[in-house]
Design a protein around this motif. Sequence first.
Motif, mmCIF file in Angstrom:
data_model
loop_
_atom_site.group_PDB
_atom_site.id
_atom_site.type_symbol
_atom_site.label_atom_id
_atom_site.label_comp_id
_atom_site.label_asym_id
_atom_site.label_seq_id
_atom_site.Cartn_x
_atom_site.Cartn_y
_atom_site.Cartn_z
ATOM 1 N N LEU A 1 6.717 35.439 -20.533
ATOM 2 C CA LEU A 1 6.795 33.977 -20.660
ATOM 3 C C LEU A 1 5.686 33.277 -19.873
ATOM 4 N N LYS A 2 4.979 34.049 -19.049
ATOM 5 C CA LYS A 2 3.873 33.419 -18.316
ATOM 6 C C LYS A 2 2.590 33.437 -19.150
ATOM 7 N N SER A 3 2.684 33.977 -20.368
ATOM 8 C CA SER A 3 1.525 33.960 -21.262
ATOM 9 C C SER A 3 1.513 32.658 -22.061
ATOM 10 N N GLU B 1 19.340 28.490 -20.980
ATOM 11 C CA GLU B 1 18.549 29.119 -19.917
ATOM 12 C C GLU B 1 19.348 29.123 -18.631
ATOM 13 N N GLN B 2 18.983 30.036 -17.736
ATOM 14 C CA GLN B 2 19.813 30.240 -16.548
ATOM 15 C C GLN B 2 18.950 30.588 -15.339
ATOM 16 N N PHE B 3 17.752 29.996 -15.309
ATOM 17 C CA PHE B 3 16.894 30.213 -14.144
ATOM 18 C C PHE B 3 17.189 29.149 -13.096
ATOM 19 N N ARG B 4 16.598 29.348 -11.910
ATOM 20 C CA ARG B 4 16.656 28.301 -10.892
ATOM 21 C C ARG B 4 16.004 27.047 -11.454
ATOM 22 N N PRO B 5 16.502 25.844 -11.109
ATOM 23 C CA PRO B 5 15.831 24.633 -11.583
ATOM 24 C C PRO B 5 14.343 24.687 -11.206
ATOM 25 N N ALA C 1 33.674 32.389 -11.444
ATOM 26 C CA ALA C 1 32.811 31.209 -11.607
ATOM 27 C C ALA C 1 31.816 31.425 -12.746
ATOM 28 N N ASP C 2 31.292 32.638 -12.845
ATOM 29 C CA ASP C 2 30.323 32.929 -13.915
ATOM 30 C C ASP C 2 30.968 32.721 -15.289
ATOM 31 N N LEU C 3 32.180 33.290 -15.458
ATOM 32 C CA LEU C 3 32.767 33.374 -16.801
ATOM 33 C C LEU C 3 33.676 32.185 -17.111
HETATM 34 C C1 LIG Z 1 20.109 34.504 -10.112
HETATM 35 C C2 LIG Z 1 18.952 33.871 -9.324
HETATM 36 C C3 LIG Z 1 19.451 33.598 -7.902
HETATM 37 C C4 LIG Z 1 17.835 34.903 -9.299
HETATM 38 O O1 LIG Z 1 16.754 34.378 -8.571
HETATM 39 P P1 LIG Z 1 15.289 34.860 -8.840
HETATM 40 O O2 LIG Z 1 15.274 36.315 -9.103
HETATM 41 O O3 LIG Z 1 14.477 34.384 -7.687
HETATM 42 O O4 LIG Z 1 14.899 34.168 -10.240
HETATM 43 P P2 LIG Z 1 14.442 32.684 -10.615
HETATM 44 O O5 LIG Z 1 15.392 32.158 -11.617
HETATM 45 O O6 LIG Z 1 14.208 31.841 -9.418
HETATM 46 O O7 LIG Z 1 13.016 32.938 -11.264
HETATM 47 C C5 LIG Z 1 12.822 33.859 -12.264
HETATM 48 C C6 LIG Z 1 11.343 34.189 -12.311
HETATM 49 O O8 LIG Z 1 11.148 35.177 -13.314
HETATM 50 C C7 LIG Z 1 10.205 34.688 -14.249
HETATM 51 N N1 LIG Z 1 10.539 35.203 -15.582
HETATM 52 C C8 LIG Z 1 11.747 35.245 -16.152
HETATM 53 N N2 LIG Z 1 11.655 35.769 -17.382
HETATM 54 C C9 LIG Z 1 10.348 36.054 -17.584
HETATM 55 C C10 LIG Z 1 9.614 36.610 -18.658
HETATM 56 N N3 LIG Z 1 10.185 36.970 -19.788
HETATM 57 N N4 LIG Z 1 8.278 36.753 -18.495
HETATM 58 C C11 LIG Z 1 7.678 36.376 -17.352
HETATM 59 N N5 LIG Z 1 8.324 35.850 -16.298
HETATM 60 C C12 LIG Z 1 9.634 35.686 -16.421
HETATM 61 C C13 LIG Z 1 10.342 33.177 -14.177
HETATM 62 O O9 LIG Z 1 9.219 32.558 -14.718
HETATM 63 C C14 LIG Z 1 10.491 32.976 -12.664
HETATM 64 O O10 LIG Z 1 9.214 33.088 -12.052
HETATM 65 P P3 LIG Z 1 8.641 31.991 -11.012
HETATM 66 O O11 LIG Z 1 8.670 30.665 -11.676
HETATM 67 O O12 LIG Z 1 7.257 32.510 -10.714
HETATM 68 O O13 LIG Z 1 9.581 32.046 -9.839
HETATM 69 C C15 LIG Z 1 18.449 32.570 -9.979
HETATM 70 O O14 LIG Z 1 17.900 32.891 -11.263
HETATM 71 C C16 LIG Z 1 19.531 31.542 -10.155
HETATM 72 O O15 LIG Z 1 20.020 30.926 -9.206
HETATM 73 N N6 LIG Z 1 19.908 31.334 -11.428
HETATM 74 C C17 LIG Z 1 20.963 30.399 -11.802
HETATM 75 C C18 LIG Z 1 22.317 30.935 -11.397
HETATM 76 C C19 LIG Z 1 22.563 32.378 -11.691
HETATM 77 O O16 LIG Z 1 22.121 32.921 -12.691
HETATM 78 N N7 LIG Z 1 23.315 33.021 -10.799
HETATM 79 C C20 LIG Z 1 23.737 34.407 -10.940
HETATM 80 C C21 LIG Z 1 24.796 34.544 -11.980
HETATM 81 S S1 LIG Z 1 25.319 36.170 -12.134
HETATM 82 C C22 LIG Z 1 26.415 36.406 -10.865
HETATM 83 O O17 LIG Z 1 26.759 35.566 -10.166
HETATM 84 C C23 LIG Z 1 27.001 37.714 -10.641
HETATM 85 O O18 LIG Z 1 27.187 38.446 -11.587
HETATM 86 O O19 LIG Z 1 27.324 37.991 -9.493
#
Ligand SMILES: CC(C)(COP(=O)(O)OP(=O)(O)OC[C@H]1O[C@@H](n2cnc3c(N)ncnc32)[C@H](O)[C@@H]1OP(=O)(O)O)[C@@H](O)C(=O)NCCC(=O)NCCSC(=O)C(=O)O
Length: 369
Positions: free
Chosen positions: A61-63, A84-88, A157-159
Amino acid sequence: MLLKGLKVLDFSTLLPGPFATMMLADLGAEVVHVTKPVEEGKQWGPNDYLQRSKKSLAVDLKSPEVVKSLKELLKEQKYDIVVEQFRPGVMARLGLDYETLKAINPGLIYCSITGYGQTGLYRERGGHDINYISLSGVQGYSGTKENGPANIGFQVADLAGGSIHAVIGILSAVIYRDKTGVGQHLDISMTDCALTLNALFAHDYLAEGKPLPREELILNGGSLYGYYETLDGRYLSVGSLEPKFRQQLCQAIGHPDLLPLAMSNKPEDIAKMKEQLQSIFLQKTLDEWHSIFFEVDACVEPVLTFEETVAHPLFKDRDMFVEIAKPDGTTQKQIACPIKSNLFKASYGTVGVHAGTHNNEILGSLLKK
Ligand SMILES: CC(C)(COP(=O)(O)OP(=O)(O)OC[C@H]1O[C@@H](n2cnc3c(N)ncnc32)[C@H](O)[C@@H]1OP(=O)(O)O)[C@@H](O)C(=O)NCCC(=O)NCCSC(=O)C(=O)O
């Protein structure tokens, strides 16, 4: 299929988003899961179940070319829901945030699932289920006074929080878009959702100022409602809350004499009744108690191992396990879609496929442009 025609581009990882989009897929939505490329032979996580019936796109996704192609798909309305489910901030850095995508597809429904929401002090903080249920207060009155909160073994909380509220939000947004043509950004915080799971007891504190101590409420150990060990080290769940069920309980254990104690709400009587129940339940095995209570309407059931659950006639009667096709022609047992209707029957594609299986089908021509 109830959701035929809904097309979802799912960037989510781990559990909450994939489970939500699996529910949509079970109901007939077309879901493409977007993930990082994975080495041949290595599958991402619990792919077989959570990714069932979905197509898989594995891309960097960085492409900029990939992002351009994805925008092209969204512009052509090939997909009209994004999960989507990344960090804000992550999706914005990728150029795939709601504002950017809304400009090219105003009807887009964009669902962000996070730990703590798109706004507020905790928005960028990492976390997992254990943290969300701790902050939401539900663990503050669960567990025991002696040992504190207990690990619950599955992700509430997840589900029950993130996944189910995401699905409700998405389907509500689809209804709104059908009427108005307008899409929206859904901001689903798993901790907000977990907060709502305080449904029954929150009111005691909010409306009446009553604290919520461990083992003093009706469902957390402050009544006979609870788990009791049996002779063979197994457990029975006793949910005999109502007087008619308490009466049945006392009859079934052969102690109608205990009824006055079972009916009392005095803390010292409740403690005595629980002691009595525990010593009585320790006199027989789980199977023996099960044979007795199977015939009785007292809200008493065995605590099953997962293996026993899979073999239980309850789930056979409800068709709650299905054989899902695997690409090699064999099948794999999975939990079925629990939504049943007189009109609709869930149908399934194959188990989750290797990351990137559908790259060519979905992006091939666009990437060559
Ligand atoms: C789970 C996380 C704490 C994981 O943290 P991180 O590993 O630091 O991920 P982040 O989301 O901050 O960032 C993801 C990074 O991966 C990169 N990324 C993701 N996918 C791609 C692809 N396909 N290609 C290239 N890069 C990618 C994205 O651009 C970010 O890069 P950069 O932009 O360069 O940083 C967070 O994602 C988060 O808080 N998400 C929302 C809540 C969540 O999912 N909680 C867990 C639920 S499961 C759970 O609780 C359980 O089972 O227990």
